[in-house]
Design a protein around this motif. Structure first.
Motif, PDB file in Angstrom:
ATOM      1  N   ARG A 144       0.868  -1.170   0.000  1.00  0.00           N
ATOM      2  CA  ARG A 144       0.000   0.000   0.000  1.00  0.00           C
ATOM      3  C   ARG A 144       0.906   1.220   0.000  1.00  0.00           C
ATOM      4  NH1 ARG A 144      -4.473   0.342   2.055  1.00  0.00           N
ATOM      5  NH2 ARG A 144      -5.869  -1.425   2.002  1.00  0.00           N
ATOM      6  N   VAL A 145       0.840   1.966  -1.078  1.00  0.00           N
ATOM      7  CA  VAL A 145       1.746   3.105  -1.218  1.00  0.00           C
ATOM      8  C   VAL A 145       0.938   4.386  -1.365  1.00  0.00           C
ATOM      9  CG1 VAL A 145       3.714   4.000  -2.505  1.00  0.00           C
ATOM     10  CG2 VAL A 145       3.213   1.556  -2.537  1.00  0.00           C
ATOM     11  N   PRO A 146       1.228   5.418  -0.554  1.00  0.00           N
ATOM     12  CA  PRO A 146       0.558   6.698  -0.759  1.00  0.00           C
ATOM     13  C   PRO A 146       0.889   7.233  -2.155  1.00  0.00           C
ATOM     14  CG  PRO A 146       1.841   6.708   1.275  1.00  0.00           C
ATOM     15  CD  PRO A 146       2.181   5.452   0.550  1.00  0.00           C
ATOM     16  N   GLN A 147      -0.137   7.707  -2.830  1.00  0.00           N
ATOM     17  CA  GLN A 147       0.075   8.269  -4.166  1.00  0.00           C
ATOM     18  C   GLN A 147       1.175   9.315  -4.174  1.00  0.00           C
ATOM     19  OE1 GLN A 147      -3.384  10.009  -5.935  1.00  0.00           O
ATOM     20  NE2 GLN A 147      -4.407   8.043  -6.110  1.00  0.00           N
ATOM     21  N   LEU A 148       1.204  10.087  -3.083  1.00  0.00           N
ATOM     22  CA  LEU A 148       2.156  11.186  -3.014  1.00  0.00           C
ATOM     23  C   LEU A 148       3.595  10.706  -3.208  1.00  0.00           C
ATOM     24  CD1 LEU A 148       2.565  14.154  -2.578  1.00  0.00           C
ATOM     25  CD2 LEU A 148       2.665  13.754  -0.129  1.00  0.00           C
ATOM     26  N   GLN A 149       3.876   9.528  -2.621  1.00  0.00           N
ATOM     27  CA  GLN A 149       5.243   9.006  -2.772  1.00  0.00           C
ATOM     28  C   GLN A 149       5.535   8.699  -4.235  1.00  0.00           C
ATOM     29  OE1 GLN A 149       6.031   5.797  -0.080  1.00  0.00           O
ATOM     30  NE2 GLN A 149       6.408   7.245   1.576  1.00  0.00           N
ATOM     31  N   LEU A 150       4.543   8.121  -4.905  1.00  0.00           N
ATOM     32  CA  LEU A 150       4.769   7.819  -6.318  1.00  0.00           C
ATOM     33  C   LEU A 150       4.941   9.109  -7.120  1.00  0.00           C
ATOM     34  CD1 LEU A 150       2.256   4.889  -6.817  1.00  0.00           C
ATOM     35  CD2 LEU A 150       4.698   4.811  -6.313  1.00  0.00           C
ATOM     36  N   VAL A 151       4.116  10.104  -6.781  1.00  0.00           N
ATOM     37  CA  VAL A 151       4.229  11.386  -7.479  1.00  0.00           C
ATOM     38  C   VAL A 151       5.611  12.001  -7.244  1.00  0.00           C
ATOM     39  CG1 VAL A 151       3.385  13.766  -7.523  1.00  0.00           C
ATOM     40  CG2 VAL A 151       1.761  11.882  -7.490  1.00  0.00           C
ATOM     41  N   THR A 152       6.067  11.934  -5.983  1.00  0.00           N
ATOM     42  CA  THR A 152       7.394  12.471  -5.658  1.00  0.00           C
ATOM     43  C   THR A 152       8.478  11.803  -6.494  1.00  0.00           C
ATOM     44  OG1 THR A 152       6.664  12.836  -3.387  1.00  0.00           O
ATOM     45  CG2 THR A 152       9.040  12.835  -3.778  1.00  0.00           C
ATOM     46  N   ILE A 153       8.424  10.470  -6.499  1.00  0.00           N
ATOM     47  CA  ILE A 153       9.446   9.751  -7.258  1.00  0.00           C
ATOM     48  C   ILE A 153       9.333  10.078  -8.744  1.00  0.00           C
ATOM     49  CG2 ILE A 153      10.281   7.446  -7.889  1.00  0.00           C
ATOM     50  CD1 ILE A 153       9.196   6.534  -5.103  1.00  0.00           C
ATOM     51  N   GLY A 154       8.083  10.148  -9.219  1.00  0.00           N
ATOM     52  CA  GLY A 154       7.863  10.455 -10.639  1.00  0.00           C
ATOM     53  C   GLY A 154       8.396  11.827 -11.013  1.00  0.00           C
TER      54      GLY A 154
END
Ligand code: ATP
Ligand code: MG
Lengths: 304, 256
Positions: A144-154
């Motif tokens: 379960r990953v917060p979207q924000l983390q994916l956005v940050t990495i992206g």
């Protein structure tokens, strides 16, 4: 295993922030031999620019209320402006100065920014939520990953690719790399010093603005010293990476993020509050074995 | 085209140039020779805008260069190839060559120049995409000369092109410089420690020592080398003392 993957994503996302901040510092160091300690305060400034200036404890969002495709460029423009202004008002007067003088000047610039924030917004931390919808979690298998983390990495990946394309494929980028390696020679070939330096400040401001946005949306608080620890870790990242090497800054940023998160996750409970001490110990160990960082730069050696 | 009029340069308390005057006419090859520490590099640096004289004038075709930053001097058509080459080691050979062309507006001519330079330096063509730091010393010297020419200069100043190179490579470097001079219609100002080689092709020679010019003449009048020796080492007469094997370090002499 799932736990480790979860930690890994945490590490990547924290490392992203450090890497972006480290890039901003590394870029200026490469060209100007300036260790810009005001960089953290550029970040704080970008975050405060989201709200209406006032001494009240509750924050009223202003630019932060705009749709993201307006917020992003607006904050970027403001921080870039601040970065250019600090060059124009302070660093441009110190072109002939030594590296320590420049560094001390950057402390002064940082203090000025902090105090202006204090005067305009007050000393108390303020809660703010930006892009809270990104707190939702994405479920990938058992992760379960917060979207924000994916956005940050992206966003980090996009910025790095963009920067790398800029530096390698455009004439301005090539001039910046040349200036970073041998400034005087670049000028003998007609490269305009103030232009290249201004460009470096602008890019550094742009990177700081992105860190501002990603960082406040993660923490949800504003404080006039919020940029200081980020700056510290990012500075460490550039040192580990090898001052002056941009790839080094990125690697250093991710390394610091990784060590930090893993210490937090795997240190015994009673030692966790000393996490930063462990991080610093590892940094020292790295520097003992590789005194000029993971990716040493030749330019630095030649210049000294 | 270039007039240097009585310039003085100090580094802190050290007087590196103590009233240096020289002139270069359109199309000439002028060489400045002198021992270590004579002030040759400082002179070229002052012309190129990298070193600021505290007195004296430098004019290029009547325009004063005083106070101009190096990039502005470069844009006026003066290109310096400094001592020790200074390639951008992490940039590719092609990027090194292009760095000086970004200020030019004539893109078509840039492409043509690029081709022309590579014809003179075939070794560089084979290595265009390699980092310049991996080239041999001779190749690096070729690269920095080619790089300087890519800015379309009228005056090229080369500081000790022979430094650290084998004699055979030095011959090649000079061959190319002289060929290019005709092809690109250049004026050349060259520094060397030894007059031996430059006597063959220079139009005029200056001998510099201790921050001053001690001799200026047409190369044709200096072929026997006596006058040069005398100015170079500062003997009372050209025959007296035996010449030292290598020029003595002149830090002290420059500071006296
Ligand atoms: N950046 C500098 N700072 C201080 N002193 C310098 C600097 N550059 C040169 N000098 C001094 O100025 C004097 C002239 O030096 P310069 O490099 O112009 O001589 P040169 O004729 O080019 O010598 P060489 O043949 O060794 O290259 C020397 O005494 C040198 O030590
Ligand atoms: Mg010299």
């Amino acid at each position: 295993m799932i736990g480790f993957l979860q930690n890994l994503i945490d590490a990547l996302s924290l490392g992203s922030l450090y890497a972006l901040a480290a890039l901003g510092i590394g870029l200026l160091f490469g060209i100007l031999r300036l260790t810009n300690f005001a960089h953290g305060d550029f970040i704080s400034f970008g975050a405060y620019a989201l709200i209406v200036p006032s001494l009240e404890v509750t924050a009223t969002k202003f630019i932060g209320n705009w749709p993201w495709y307006l917020t992003l460029p607006a904050i970027a423009a403001l921080v870039v402006l601040l970065a250019l202004l600090s060059d124009f008002l302070v660093f441009r007067k110190l072109r002939q100065a030594s590296a320590p003088t420049l560094m001390i000047a950057s402390f002064a610039v940082g203090y000025v920014i902090q105090n202006v924030i204090l005067m305009v917004y007050g000393a108390r931390p303020k809660a703010i939520d930006v892009w809270s919808s990104l707190q939702q979690q994405v479920v990938i298998g058992e992760l379960r990953v917060p979207q924000l983390q994916l956005v940050t990495i992206g966003i980090t990946i996009v910025l790095m690719l963009g920067l790398s394309l800029f530096l390698n494929r455009t004439s301005y980028g090539v001039q910046m790399r040349a200036a970073a390696e041998d400034f005087r020679m670049a000028r003998y070939l007609g490269v305009k010093a103030n232009f290249v330096i201004g460009l470096a400040f602008a890019i550094s401001g742009l990177l700081a603005a992105m860190v501002s946005l990603l960082f406040v949306s993660q923490t949800g608080t504003l404080s006039y010293v919020m940029g200081v620890p980020l700056m510290l870790f990012a500075f460490i990242a550039t040192v580990i990476g090898g001052m002056g090497s941009l790839i080094g800054a990125v690697i250093g940023g991710f390394a610091v993020g990784f060590v930090s998160v893993m210490c937090q996750a795997y240190l015994p409970e009673e030692l966790r509050s000393f996490r930063d001490a462990f991080v610093f110990a590892i940094v020292i160990a790295v520097l003992i074995f590789r005194p000029s960082g993971l990716i040493p730069t030749k330019a630095l050696v030649q210049r000294v | 085209m270039l007039e240097v009029d009585n310039i003085h340069v100090n580094y802190g308390r050290l007087q590196a140039l103590r009233g240096v005057s020289l002139s270069v006419r359109e199309g000439e090859i002028v060489c400045v020779v002198g021992p270590n520490g004579a002030g040759k590099s400082t002179t070229l640096g002052a012309i190129a805008g990298g070193v600021t004289p505290h007195a004296g004038r430098i004019t290029l075709r009547g325009q004063s260069l005083g106070g101009l930053p190096p990039e502005a001097v470069a844009r006026l058509g003066v290109s310096l190839v400094p001592e020790g080459r200074h390639v951008f080691g992490s940039l590719t050979v092609a990027e090194n060559l292009r760095i000086g062309t970004f200020q030019r507006r004539d893109r078509a001519a840039v492409a043509a120049d690029f081709e022309r330079i590579l014809e003179h330096f075939p070794r560089l063509r084979e290595r265009l995409q390699q980092p310049a730091g991996r080239l041999s010393g001779g190749e690096q010297q070729m690269l920095v000369i080619g790089r300087a020419l890519m800015t379309r200069p009228r005056l090229v100043m080369v500081d000790e092109p022979s430094l650290g190179l084998a004699p055979k490579i030095v011959d090649q470097v000079y061959d190319i410089l002289i060929k290019l001079r005709h092809a690109a219609n250049l004026t050349l100002l060259i520094n060397e420690q030894s007059s031996e080689r430059v006597l063959k092709f220079a139009d005029r020679i200056y001998v510099m020592r201790g921050g001053r010019i001690h001799l200026e003449d047409r190369a044709a009048n200096l072929q026997d080398g006596k006058a040069i020796m005398q100015a170079y080492f500062g003997f009372a007469d050209g025959t007296g003392a035996p010449p030292p094997l290598s020029p003595a370090p002149t830090m002290k002499r420059a500071a006296e």
